[in-house]
Design a protein around this motif. Structure first.
Motif, PDB file in Angstrom:
ATOM      1  N   VAL B  51       2.025   5.070  11.029  1.00  0.00           N
ATOM      2  CA  VAL B  51       1.192   5.874  10.133  1.00  0.00           C
ATOM      3  C   VAL B  51       1.800   5.908   8.731  1.00  0.00           C
ATOM      4  CG1 VAL B  51       0.155   8.123   9.756  1.00  0.00           C
ATOM      5  CG2 VAL B  51       0.440   7.262  12.092  1.00  0.00           C
ATOM      6  N   ARG B  52       3.109   6.163   8.696  1.00  0.00           N
ATOM      7  CA  ARG B  52       3.748   6.235   7.392  1.00  0.00           C
ATOM      8  C   ARG B  52       3.788   4.874   6.710  1.00  0.00           C
ATOM      9  NH1 ARG B  52       9.059   9.687   8.247  1.00  0.00           N
ATOM     10  NH2 ARG B  52       9.527   9.207   6.087  1.00  0.00           N
ATOM     11  N   ILE B  53       4.020   3.834   7.507  1.00  0.00           N
ATOM     12  CA  ILE B  53       4.023   2.480   6.947  1.00  0.00           C
ATOM     13  C   ILE B  53       2.680   2.207   6.278  1.00  0.00           C
ATOM     14  CG2 ILE B  53       3.896   0.048   7.607  1.00  0.00           C
ATOM     15  CD1 ILE B  53       6.585   0.470   8.136  1.00  0.00           C
ATOM     16  N   GLU B  54       1.618   2.579   6.982  1.00  0.00           N
ATOM     17  CA  GLU B  54       0.277   2.303   6.464  1.00  0.00           C
ATOM     18  C   GLU B  54       0.050   3.059   5.154  1.00  0.00           C
ATOM     19  OE1 GLU B  54      -2.739   0.103   6.170  1.00  0.00           O
ATOM     20  OE2 GLU B  54      -1.220  -0.172   7.710  1.00  0.00           O
ATOM     21  N   ALA B  55       0.503   4.317   5.111  1.00  0.00           N
ATOM     22  CA  ALA B  55       0.339   5.107   3.895  1.00  0.00           C
ATOM     23  C   ALA B  55       1.100   4.466   2.734  1.00  0.00           C
ATOM     24  CB  ALA B  55       0.846   6.533   4.138  1.00  0.00           C
ATOM     25  N   ILE B  56       2.312   3.999   3.021  1.00  0.00           N
ATOM     26  CA  ILE B  56       3.111   3.393   1.954  1.00  0.00           C
ATOM     27  C   ILE B  56       2.471   2.087   1.491  1.00  0.00           C
ATOM     28  CG2 ILE B  56       5.356   2.400   1.403  1.00  0.00           C
ATOM     29  CD1 ILE B  56       6.499   4.402   3.526  1.00  0.00           C
ATOM     30  N   ARG B  57       1.960   1.324   2.438  1.00  0.00           N
ATOM     31  CA  ARG B  57       1.281   0.067   2.082  1.00  0.00           C
ATOM     32  C   ARG B  57       0.126   0.348   1.138  1.00  0.00           C
ATOM     33  NH1 ARG B  57       2.047  -4.405   4.892  1.00  0.00           N
ATOM     34  NH2 ARG B  57       0.018  -5.200   4.345  1.00  0.00           N
ATOM     35  N   GLU B  58      -0.643   1.354   1.510  1.00  0.00           N
ATOM     36  CA  GLU B  58      -1.823   1.699   0.715  1.00  0.00           C
ATOM     37  C   GLU B  58      -1.395   2.079  -0.701  1.00  0.00           C
ATOM     38  OE1 GLU B  58      -4.966   1.501   2.275  1.00  0.00           O
ATOM     39  OE2 GLU B  58      -5.596   1.584   0.167  1.00  0.00           O
ATOM     40  N   ALA B  59      -0.353   2.935  -0.767  1.00  0.00           N
ATOM     41  CA  ALA B  59       0.113   3.411  -2.073  1.00  0.00           C
ATOM     42  C   ALA B  59       0.660   2.266  -2.920  1.00  0.00           C
ATOM     43  CB  ALA B  59       1.180   4.487  -1.882  1.00  0.00           C
ATOM     44  N   ALA B  60       1.313   1.298  -2.270  1.00  0.00           N
ATOM     45  CA  ALA B  60       1.902   0.202  -3.022  1.00  0.00           C
ATOM     46  C   ALA B  60       0.882  -0.886  -3.350  1.00  0.00           C
ATOM     47  CB  ALA B  60       3.062  -0.403  -2.227  1.00  0.00           C
ATOM     48  N   GLY B  61      -0.357  -0.691  -2.922  1.00  0.00           N
ATOM     49  CA  GLY B  61      -1.401  -1.677  -3.223  1.00  0.00           C
ATOM     50  C   GLY B  61      -1.283  -2.932  -2.402  1.00  0.00           C
ATOM     51  N   LEU B  62      -0.663  -2.841  -1.237  1.00  0.00           N
ATOM     52  CA  LEU B  62      -0.470  -4.045  -0.438  1.00  0.00           C
ATOM     53  C   LEU B  62      -1.656  -4.310   0.482  1.00  0.00           C
ATOM     54  CD1 LEU B  62       3.287  -3.674   0.386  1.00  0.00           C
ATOM     55  CD2 LEU B  62       2.227  -5.459  -0.971  1.00  0.00           C
ATOM     56  N   ASN B  63      -2.659  -3.453   0.430  1.00  0.00           N
ATOM     57  CA  ASN B  63      -3.846  -3.700   1.252  1.00  0.00           C
ATOM     58  C   ASN B  63      -4.957  -4.351   0.444  1.00  0.00           C
ATOM     59  OD1 ASN B  63      -2.797  -2.835   3.637  1.00  0.00           O
ATOM     60  ND2 ASN B  63      -3.371  -0.698   3.303  1.00  0.00           N
ATOM     61  N   ARG B  64      -4.666  -4.629  -0.855  1.00  0.00           N
ATOM     62  CA  ARG B  64      -5.694  -5.277  -1.665  1.00  0.00           C
ATOM     63  C   ARG B  64      -5.791  -6.754  -1.275  1.00  0.00           C
ATOM     64  NH1 ARG B  64      -3.297  -4.171  -7.334  1.00  0.00           N
ATOM     65  NH2 ARG B  64      -1.439  -4.628  -6.122  1.00  0.00           N
ATOM     66  N   PRO B  65      -6.884  -7.407  -1.665  1.00  0.00           N
ATOM     67  CA  PRO B  65      -7.024  -8.826  -1.310  1.00  0.00           C
ATOM     68  C   PRO B  65      -5.904  -9.664  -1.938  1.00  0.00           C
ATOM     69  CG  PRO B  65      -9.030  -7.971  -2.333  1.00  0.00           C
ATOM     70  CD  PRO B  65      -8.033  -6.893  -2.400  1.00  0.00           C
ATOM     71  N   PHE B  66      -5.655 -10.811  -1.295  1.00  0.00           N
ATOM     72  CA  PHE B  66      -4.576 -11.693  -1.720  1.00  0.00           C
ATOM     73  C   PHE B  66      -4.654 -12.011  -3.207  1.00  0.00           C
ATOM     74  CE2 PHE B  66      -3.381 -16.122  -2.610  1.00  0.00           C
ATOM     75  CZ  PHE B  66      -2.028 -16.023  -2.394  1.00  0.00           C
ATOM     76  N   ILE B  67      -5.861 -12.402  -3.664  1.00  0.00           N
ATOM     77  CA  ILE B  67      -5.965 -12.930  -5.020  1.00  0.00           C
ATOM     78  C   ILE B  67      -5.687 -11.837  -6.052  1.00  0.00           C
ATOM     79  CG2 ILE B  67      -8.468 -12.607  -5.327  1.00  0.00           C
ATOM     80  CD1 ILE B  67      -6.480 -15.767  -6.186  1.00  0.00           C
ATOM     81  N   VAL B  68      -6.073 -10.601  -5.714  1.00  0.00           N
ATOM     82  CA  VAL B  68      -5.803  -9.489  -6.630  1.00  0.00           C
ATOM     83  C   VAL B  68      -4.303  -9.260  -6.744  1.00  0.00           C
ATOM     84  CG1 VAL B  68      -6.144  -7.028  -6.998  1.00  0.00           C
ATOM     85  CG2 VAL B  68      -8.003  -8.426  -6.055  1.00  0.00           C
ATOM     86  N   GLN B  69      -3.637  -9.275  -5.590  1.00  0.00           N
ATOM     87  CA  GLN B  69      -2.194  -9.047  -5.610  1.00  0.00           C
ATOM     88  C   GLN B  69      -1.471 -10.156  -6.355  1.00  0.00           C
ATOM     89  OE1 GLN B  69      -0.134  -7.733  -2.115  1.00  0.00           O
ATOM     90  NE2 GLN B  69      -2.044  -7.150  -1.145  1.00  0.00           N
ATOM     91  N   PHE B  70      -1.934 -11.388  -6.127  1.00  0.00           N
ATOM     92  CA  PHE B  70      -1.286 -12.507  -6.803  1.00  0.00           C
ATOM     93  C   PHE B  70      -1.493 -12.412  -8.317  1.00  0.00           C
ATOM     94  CE2 PHE B  70      -1.344 -16.962  -8.358  1.00  0.00           C
ATOM     95  CZ  PHE B  70      -0.002 -17.220  -8.174  1.00  0.00           C
ATOM     96  N   GLY B  71      -2.725 -12.104  -8.711  1.00  0.00           N
ATOM     97  CA  GLY B  71      -3.013 -11.939 -10.132  1.00  0.00           C
ATOM     98  C   GLY B  71      -2.126 -10.859 -10.741  1.00  0.00           C
TER      99      GLY B  71
END
Lengths: 541, 315, 319
Positions: B51-71
């Motif tokens: 649960v906490r991992i998921e929250a941190i992922r969300e906050a760090a923007g790691l759930n956005r699509p690949f291309i957005v993160q790469f950009g």
């Protein structure tokens, strides 16, 4: 010469003069020659095996932790015989039900800048240690029982209401549940006492890089940090002139990172360096002699744990077969042919409650084959691929390759993959992992609670959620009992016997807390906290 | 020439983006979960709390699509922000800035050493073709060629420890003018030297058989003059083309040399990062290494016309 | 016109054959190259017949016979787990040649296809392919291979596990196979660009030859022109590149195994054996010497052959 001239009364004045002159001359000559060498020799040089980037005393883990006693004073410490000794705290008194503990701080205890160590520093240090962003893996071992710990660890509080400053030298700790061994839990360097005005930031977390010389770190141990270049892998300490304990004998300590164990061994052999943080090679005794790695037995062992839940290891017959198919005496010969470690049979070691009637896992290839045939897989051809991780050091590789070969020869298993680390850091992906099983507290119940209790880190992370309600029940029953109650150890032994029947690990070796120092280094005795017990006594002879 | 250099640099930008894209994609789809990696090392328990991992992922923007993160990553890199190391939490930019000078200085010094040692040896071997001297030079070059850096390094290191008196064993990094640089420099130069000796030798032999040299010889010009006037220039061209290869050899060699001699350079950093799946560092090191190779290729291209006027005309 | 072209085209293969026999004669006269060839032939024989040469299995451990020096019963001694070093070196030879041959085959196919397309069609295709080649050559190959290995191997393993559970085919459970797939794939990936460059350069020079221009104007399909004229004419330089590439692939394989990202223990590989041998070479030098010498022989022999072939196929050293 001096002896002779003082003993024999009847010598002439001329003889005395001549003798005195001789002494003087020889002393000067010797002094010129050795004085310089002696001055150099008081620099104690350590080889460190990895480029650790985090030397914060709050980290509670990693190779850097093993030198914390050089520059940090702990609340209390264990001597090499496992007895608690006073250090910053001079006394510890539990209430009758072991829920409230009173600790007295040594009035002479000061930091390296001369300022006194106050109860506020103790309370603050424990709070910083428990904060979710600074907490180390091992903080719960120390503080989990304190009232208010859960709130800090969950990130909803920044203070420990269970720790109360009574007066300038007294601190009172309230626990959630009775704990007869709480004083042992804090007698280590897992959550050290730091100068809180320096180490804690506004938001309650650890201040960034506060432990570096650039930030003017103030420490409390016999030595203070003078140089730290982590990119270059170099750290140096010099005596802390304000240290409140014995005066240290060394004039300087230098630590250099040398990753390659062959180079490190050669440098130690030549006397270029005096000690190593942790040197694990199968040839260590041939290379550097038995004195180098000598040490007392500590409550720590190395084992190969099985994943309890992932196929094929969810089948107890497979686990049994894999344990029985390994000749563990031979495995010791493959990994540490000349010591310094001893073969392990049970998890408990170095504590009072070691089970005297323990029945070791036998080496029985016949039975192993039968069990494998009886398992749901029926034959080695139908077992899925087995992943074997945590194999890094040379001795670990030797042991792992030996195990794999035994499985191949005795069971016909060929699909085994050896890996240095966990992929994805998901225990579900790994079937066998090498790790240590240790306790910072010399107590059988506490030892087993950190390894085989379903809430322990090892059970959750190394055995992928191993849980046996009977084991938990026995250990939970033992925990609140006083140390001198014989039932405490009996229940622990009983729990370990129940655990034995689950065939969850291949026991490997019992750790000798090696000095990892050349024979001419004195005062290198270490304790179960993996620390040099009395770093002020380290001496080069 | 300036326009040519600019054109090359423009072509080079998509190359770098492609390389980064590839490594980023490998990290994104193949590697471990960065959040777990971060938290496995520091605070207890979090790595195993979904649960906490998921929250941190969300906050760090790691759930956005690949291309957005790469950009986003490229955008940050353009602003000089390479992110933080997953293992140490330190700024990648600062880590690289500390490590890169060590590797670059060592590499440049190795190139200089190679040029000073290998080209004259190659010329001498060619001029004395099929004599004992030729065989000795060629034999030594082959010997150096056949020993991998990861064997030569540790053996020389341990021999040195045994031979040298106490307290004087060189280990670590003290800058270019420190005595400790000698051994890693030698080991790093072994392969390039072997390569260039052989390259120079065959180039000189080839030029010697050409008509204009024979004419010069027939005219009675002394060998030394022939070498400086007619031979050196044509042989520098093929040798120069090998520089790109040498750069790669140096980067590869640097990995082993830095590991063995404990140098705090890029090679060691890269291997450590790779073993720990520390992708922010891997990306940055790949970027730096590619840029170095590309710059050296560009320099070679620019130097070509200076050595061989015909090549300039062809462009 | 058509009759005038055909004989020229038909005479090409004959000329080619003459070229090859000339080259072979020149190569045979080159003593150094022949020494190289002899060593490679010997190693190949060892790789093929190795299992019959040694009485020991390369995996069997004998803890009573650890770290033995070379003797009559163990020609190259035993390692720290009592395994016969000679058997391991022999099987390591198999690993080395298997990797070298498969990797070179894959990368020659990829490289020469891309090079031929680039060289023959020119224009945009050429620009794109060559840009791609340059990009690959600018990434240090060691880093590239390790990055790919660390990030793709775990997913590949998981996929194989899933396939095994689904199909029950033990092939999907084979860990050695996974290692080799990764090694083949990654090393091929860094080895193909030089082949592409060689083939492209050769095709560019052949493309403007009169007989090719004529065939083109006659409307021969591109595929045929490539197969009949261009590829045969590019083979010379390609052969030189291949002999260098075989040695290069072998050296890379041992370097990766040394770093732990290639073949995994207990599969024998020279690089792994070197890395084990380095730990104890002061006490047991034979453990390091055996695999290191084998690797050195192979790498030097391939460069001898490469030099010899270069001289034999380009008599004037045409650059």
């Amino acid at each position: 010469m001096v002896d002779r001239s003082t003993e024999s009364g009847g010598i002439s004045r001329r003889d005395v003069l001549r003798g005195g002159a001789g002494v003087l001359v020889s002393m000067t000559a010797f002094g010129l020659l050795s004085g310089k060498a002696a001055a150099q020799e008081t620099t104690f040089k350590i080889i460190h095996p990895s480029f650790d980037m985090n030397w914060s005393p709050m980290r509670g883990g990693g190779a850097a932790l093993r030198w914390h006693s050089l520059w940090w004073a702990s609340p209390m410490y264990f001597d090499e015989w496992g007895e608690v000794q006073p250090y910053v705290f001079t006394s510890w008194t539990p209430s009758d039900d072991w829920t409230v503990w009173i600790f007295k701080i040594d009035p002479n205890a000061v930091f390296s800048d001369g300022s006194p160590i106050t109860p506020a520093d103790v309370k603050g240090s424990w709070e910083v240690g428990a904060m979710p962003l600074t907490a180390s893996q091992r903080v719960p071992l120390v503080l989990a029982g304190v009232v208010g710990y859960d709130e800090i660890a969950a990130g909803t509080a920044t203070e420990l209401p269970g720790v109360v400053i009574v007066d300038g030298q007294t601190i009172e700790v309230t626990l959630k549940e009775p704990d007869p061994i709480f004083h042992m839990r804090i007698a280590n360097h897992l959550v050290p006492i730091v100068k809180i005005s320096q180490a804690r930031a506004e938001d309650g977390n650890q201040a960034p890089d506060w432990y570096t010389p650039e930030m003017g770190v103030v420490s409390s141990g016999p030595f203070k940090l003078v140089e730290m270049n982590l990119d270059d892998g170099f750290v140096a300490w010099e005596p802390n002139e304000n240290f409140f304990g014995s005066k240290p004998k060394l004039t300087r300590i230098e630590l250099r990172v040398i990753e390659d164990s062959v180079t490190a061994t050669a440098l130690l052999k030549e006397g270029e360096y005096h000690a190593h943080t942790a040197l694990v090679t199968p040839t260590i005794v041939e290379d550097l002699g038995p004195e180098f790695s000598m040490g007392t037995e500590i409550p720590n062992g190395q084992h190969f744990y099985f994943n309890a839940k992932t196929p094929p290891f969810d089948d107890i017959n497979v686990r049994k077969a894999l344990v029985l198919a390994v000749d563990r005496a031979e495995m010791m010969r493959a990994s540490f042919p000349n010591g310094p470690h001893k073969q392990a049979e049970q998890i408990l070691v170095g504590v009072d409650g070691v089970d005297p009637d323990w029945e070791p896992y036998p080496y029985d290839p016949e039975e192993a084959r039968r069990l494998l045939a009886e398992s749901t897989y029926g034959s080695p051809d139908r077992l899925p691929r087995i992943i074997f991780a945590g194999v890094i050091a040379p001795a670990e590789q030797a042991a792992a390759q030996f195990v794999v070969e035994q499985w191949r020869q005795n069971l016909g298993i060929t699909a085994v993959e050896l890996k240095p680390t966990l992929d994805n850091f998901a225990p579900a992906d790994v079937h066998v992992i090498r790790d240590d099983a240790g306790s910072r507290v010399p107590d059988a119940t506490e030892f087993l609670r950190t390894i085989i209790h379903s809430t322990s880190r090892v059970a959750r992370e190394k055995m992928n959620g191993y849980s046996n309600p009977e084991v938990d029940r026995l250990l939970d029953e033992a925990a609140p009992l006083p140390i001198d109650d014989p039932r405490r150890n009996e229940l622990a032994q009983q729990a370990q016997r129940v655990f034995r029947e689950d065939y969850q690990l291949i026991p490997w070796y019992i750790e000798a807390m090696s000095r990892w120092a050349l024979p001419n280094i004195m005062g290198m005795e270490k304790n179960l906290d993996w620390q040099v017990v009395a770093p002020w006594n380290i001496e080069i002879t | 020439m300036l326009t040519y250099a600019l054109k090359r640099l423009l072509l080079w930008i998509p190359s770098v983006v492609l390389v980064l894209l590839a490594v980023y994609a490998l990290a994104f789809y193949g590697a471990g979960d960065p959040i777990k990696l971060i938290f496995l090392r520091e605070p207890g328990g979090v790595a195993f709390d979904p649960v906490r991992i998921e929250a941190i992922r969300e906050a760090a923007g790691l759930n956005r699509p690949f291309i957005v993160q790469f950009g986003n990553y490229i955008w940050n890199v353009l602003h000089g922000d390479f992110g933080n190391s997953l293992t140490s939490g330190r700024s990648v930019g600062r880590t690289i800035a500390a490590a890169a000078p060590v590797s670059i200085q060592l590499g440049l010094l190795a190139i200089v050493l190679t040029a000073i040692v290998a080209i004259p040896l190659g010329v001498i071997a060619a001029l004395r073709q099929n004599t004992a001297l030729d065989y000795a030079i060629l034999g030594s070059a082959l010997f150096l060629w056949a020993i991998p850096a990861y064997v030569a390094g540790p053996i020389l290191m341990v021999l040195l420890i045994i031979i040298l008196p106490g307290g004087s064993v060189p280990y670590g990094w003290g800058g270019l003018f420190d005595i400790r640089v000698i051994l890693p420099l030698l080991v790093l130069s072994f392969h390039p030297i072997a390569l260039i000796v052989r390259q120079t030798r065959s180039a000189v032999i080839e030029v010697l058989s050409e008509d204009f040299v024979r004419t010069a010889k027939a005219k009675g010009l002394p060998a030394r003059k022939i070498v400086t006037r007619h031979i050196l220039r044509p042989i520098l061209t093929p040798v120069l083309t090998q520089l790109g290869l040498i750069m790669i050899t140096l980067v590869n060699g640097a990995v082993f040399v830095e590991l063995v001699f404990g140098l705090p350079g890029l090679g060691r950093l890269a291997i450590q990062a790779l073993l720990n799946s520390d992708y922010p560092i891997i990306l940055a090191v790949t970027l730096i290494a590619s840029v170095l190779v590309m710059i050296s290729n560009l320099l070679i291209d620019l130097a070509y016309p200076l050595l061989d006027p015909r090549a300039a005309e062809r462009r | 016109m058509a009759t005038a072209i055909e004989p020229t085209g038909a005479s090409r293969p004959a000329e080619q054959a003459g070229l090859w026999s000339d080259a072979w004669a020149r190569l045979r006269a080159n003593r150094i190259a022949m020494v190289g060839l002899a060593f490679i032939a010997l190693l190949i024989l060892i790789a093929i017949f190795g299992p019959w040469l040694t009485p020991y299995d390369f995996l069997t451990q004998n803890l009573d016979a650890r770290n033995l020096p070379p003797s009559m019963s163990h020609w190259l001694g035993t390692d720290e787990l009592g395994r016969d070093v000679a058997s391991r070196v022999i099987y390591g030879t198999r690993t080395a040649f298997l990797v070298a041959i498969v990797v070179t085959a894959i990368s020659v196919v990829i490289g020469s296809t891309l090079g031929a397309i680039a060289g023959y069609f020119g224009g945009r295709a050429d620009a794109v392919i060559m840009w791609f080649t340059d990009v690959f050559m600018s990434v240090p190959n060691l880093l590239l291979v390790i990055v790919i290995n660390t990030s793709l191997k775990p997913p590949l393993g998981r996929w194989m596990d899933a396939m095994y559970l689904w199909s029950g085919n033990t092939l999907f459970r084979n860990t050695v196979l996974v290692d080799f797939i990764m090694v083949f794939g990654t090393i091929s990936l860094v080895m193909w660009p030089p082949y592409a460059r060689t083939v492209r350069a050769q095709i560019l020079s052949v493309r403007s030859q009169p007989y090719v221009l004529a065939a083109r104007s006659l409307g021969l399909p591109s595929r045929q022109i490539i197969l009949r004229y261009l590829i045969p004419n590019s083979i010379g330089p390609l052969v030189v590149a291949v002999s260098a590439g075989l040695g290069g692939a072998m050296v890379l394989e041992s370097a990766f195994s040394f770093l732990g990202v290639g073949v995994q223990p207990p599969t024998p590989s020279w690089g792994l054996m070197i890395s084990d041998g380095l730990r104890t070479w002061q006490q047991y030098p034979h453990l390091l010497a055996a695999p290191a010498i084998a690797l050195a022989i192979a790498s030097v022999a391939f460069s001898f052959i490469g030099d010899g072939l270069n001289d034999a196929l380009n008599p004037k050293g045409a650059k």
